[in-house]
Design a protein around this motif. Structure first.
Motif, PDB file in Angstrom:
ATOM      1  N   UNK A  10      39.329   0.362  25.374  1.00 12.69           N
ATOM      2  CA  UNK A  10      39.138   1.736  25.008  1.00 12.69           C
ATOM      3  C   UNK A  10      39.314   2.629  25.758  1.00 12.69           C
ATOM      4  N   UNK A  11      38.179   2.508  27.237  1.00 15.69           N
ATOM      5  CA  UNK A  11      38.304   3.574  28.313  1.00 15.69           C
ATOM      6  C   UNK A  11      39.724   2.567  28.742  1.00 15.69           C
ATOM      7  N   UNK A  12      40.574   1.232  29.029  1.00 18.19           N
ATOM      8  CA  UNK A  12      41.089   1.164  29.424  1.00 18.19           C
ATOM      9  C   UNK A  12      42.905   1.591  28.910  1.00 18.19           C
ATOM     10  N   UNK A  13      42.610   2.031  28.043  1.00 15.60           N
ATOM     11  CA  UNK A  13      43.436   2.421  27.565  1.00 15.60           C
ATOM     12  C   UNK A  13      43.037   4.283  27.764  1.00 15.60           C
ATOM     13  N   UNK A  14      42.591   4.735  27.573  1.00 11.89           N
ATOM     14  CA  UNK A  14      42.578   5.999  27.916  1.00 11.89           C
ATOM     15  C   UNK A  14      42.704   5.833  29.392  1.00 11.89           C
ATOM     16  N   UNK A  15      42.463   5.483  30.239  1.00 10.40           N
ATOM     17  CA  UNK A  15      43.355   5.023  31.262  1.00 10.40           C
ATOM     18  C   UNK A  15      44.611   5.316  31.900  1.00 10.40           C
ATOM     19  N   UNK A  16      44.859   4.552  31.155  1.00 17.00           N
ATOM     20  CA  UNK A  16      46.538   4.442  30.781  1.00 17.00           C
ATOM     21  C   UNK A  16      46.664   5.655  30.187  1.00 17.00           C
ATOM     22  N   UNK A  17      46.767   6.327  29.247  1.00 18.96           N
ATOM     23  CA  UNK A  17      46.854   7.495  29.279  1.00 18.96           C
ATOM     24  C   UNK A  17      46.629   8.725  29.649  1.00 18.96           C
ATOM     25  N   UNK A  18      45.748   8.929  30.574  1.00 19.32           N
ATOM     26  CA  UNK A  18      45.806   9.346  31.389  1.00 19.32           C
ATOM     27  C   UNK A  18      46.098   9.986  32.925  1.00 19.32           C
ATOM     28  N   UNK A  19      46.568   8.302  33.296  1.00 14.35           N
ATOM     29  CA  UNK A  19      48.090   8.833  34.138  1.00 14.35           C
ATOM     30  C   UNK A  19      49.548   8.890  33.868  1.00 14.35           C
ATOM     31  N   UNK A  20      50.131   8.558  32.227  1.00 15.99           N
ATOM     32  CA  UNK A  20      50.949   8.738  31.711  1.00 15.99           C
ATOM     33  C   UNK A  20      50.843  10.429  31.393  1.00 15.99           C
ATOM     34  N   UNK A  21      49.490  11.083  31.231  1.00 14.66           N
ATOM     35  CA  UNK A  21      50.105  12.534  31.031  1.00 14.66           C
ATOM     36  C   UNK A  21      50.091  12.953  33.121  1.00 14.66           C
TER      37      UNK A  21
END
Length: 382
Positions: A100-111
């Protein structure tokens, strides 16, 4: 409001969205550590998940923005934040929490890439520097998120309830804001997946941003722990250092555009490195409440302009489109987040948190050095 002003306000609200999501996560890191009974080194390893996710997303981020436009990527990323932030709180084991944290990081950088690409487009419409003010709203959201987090901790609200509350705010912003954003057409420069060598300018800016992100990551992830274990402040006030840092960073970004126009981007970056060094050394040499808070304030002022100035320079690359250039710089700089949090934990494990903070202070001086040698690299961008 004119249409241009509405565009700026809408984009500002989305920067606020990104900031409050990240700060909400960061403000409850001590609770996550306690919930899963993690040591400093174990926490540092867990915190690797966020930058790993960011790095996984980076090769795609610039390409997605270049191909589909920043507006669409912003909308998808915002919805991702709304879903995955609460999942952090609802995680019942490390096996669930880590992905979940890894995916959260992916979303953050796309944003991150899509927001800054959109900001450069609106900045061009204004004809003057406004990028730092958007980052100021991100930091202000971080300040607000830390304050809300402190209230939630004081009221013994569980992280999952806290995160659901923030998700509701995200949903409201996503419904209202995107219709005012710019839909880019004909992106200039080279596109494609970011798996190519950056030029000398982007390498230098990436190095500066790397050291800036290293310093930011230290403050984001370890401020509360430092105040709790080194400053030995009351547990209910453990977020005081983080709040001081975020408040100073937000304030600094709201004046950074004016300072950039007056003194130049490179001079601002040099001064930023000196402030980071001074603030961290002060908090290490005098680890009591007042000087430590003052030190964290100086670090916040030092960090304030580094990323927006770096992105502003990178976005004017003549070789790559803005989205791809930003993704390249982010690829380099996010190694700061990748290296920083676990490095702090590992050094603290074998030595002390003070020793870790001294290392980050030296990184601040590195920023000053990189903006003071071989100046011809910056000729076409500043």
């Amino acid at each position: 409001m004119t249409l241009l002003q509405k565009r700026r306000a809408a984009l500002g609200s989305l920067f606020f969205l990104a900031g409050i999501c990240f700060a909400s996560w960061a403000s409850r890191i001590p609770d996550i550590q306690a919930k899963f009974e993690l040591s400093e080194s174990q926490l540092g390893t867990l915190l690797l998940g966020l930058p790993i996710g960011s790095l996984i997303a980076l090769p795609l981020a610039g390409w997605l923005v270049h191909k589909f436009g920043s507006k669409l990527v912003i909308m998808i990323s915002g919805l991702g934040y709304m879903m995955f932030l609460p999942l952090i709180g609802f995680s019942f084991s490390l096996w669930m929490l880590v992905p979940v944290i890894v995916t959260f990081g992916m979303i953050g950088n796309l944003m991150n890439i899509s927001l800054n690409t959109q900001a450069l487009a609106i900045e061009d419409m204004y004809g003057r520097s406004i990028l730092a003010s958007f980052h100021g709203l991100w930091s202000l959201a971080g300040f607000a998120g830390a304050g809300v987090g402190g209230i939630m901790i004081y009221l013994d609200v569980l992280p999952r309830i806290h995160y659901l509350f923030i998700a509701g705010i995200v949903l409201l912003i996503i419904i209202v804001s995107p219709r005012f954003l710019v839909k880019e057409q004909g992106a200039k420069g080279s596109g494609g997946l970011v798996l190519k060598k950056p030029d000398n300018l982007l390498l230098r800016i990436g190095g500066i941003a790397f050291l800036g992100m290293l310093s930011e990551g230290c403050m984001f992830d370890w401020s509360g722990v430092y105040f709790k274990k080194v400053v030995t402040i009351d547990a209910n006030l453990a977020s005081l250092g983080y709040v001081a840092f975020m408040g100073a960073m937000a304030s600094g970004r709201f004046v950074a555009d004016r300072l950039n126009n007056r003194f130049g981007r490179l001079m601002i970056l040099r001064g930023s490195g000196v402030l980071i060094f001074s603030g961290l050394i002060l908090s290490v040499v005098f680890p009591s409440a007042v000087p430590a808070v003052l030190g964290f304030l100086l670090v916040g002022l030092g960090v304030a302009a580094i990323i927006p100035v770096s992105y502003s320079i990178a976005g004017r690359s003549k070789q790559y489109s803005a989205g791809v250039a930003l993704a390249m710089v982010s690829t380099i700089s996010f190694f700061g987040f990748l290296v920083g949090p676990p490095l702090i934990g590992f050094i603290a494990e074998v030595s002390s948190l003070k020793a870790s903070f001294v290392l980050i202070a030296v990184a601040g001086l590195g920023i000053t050095l990189l903006t003071s040698i071989r100046m011809d690299v910056f000729d076409d961008a500043v």
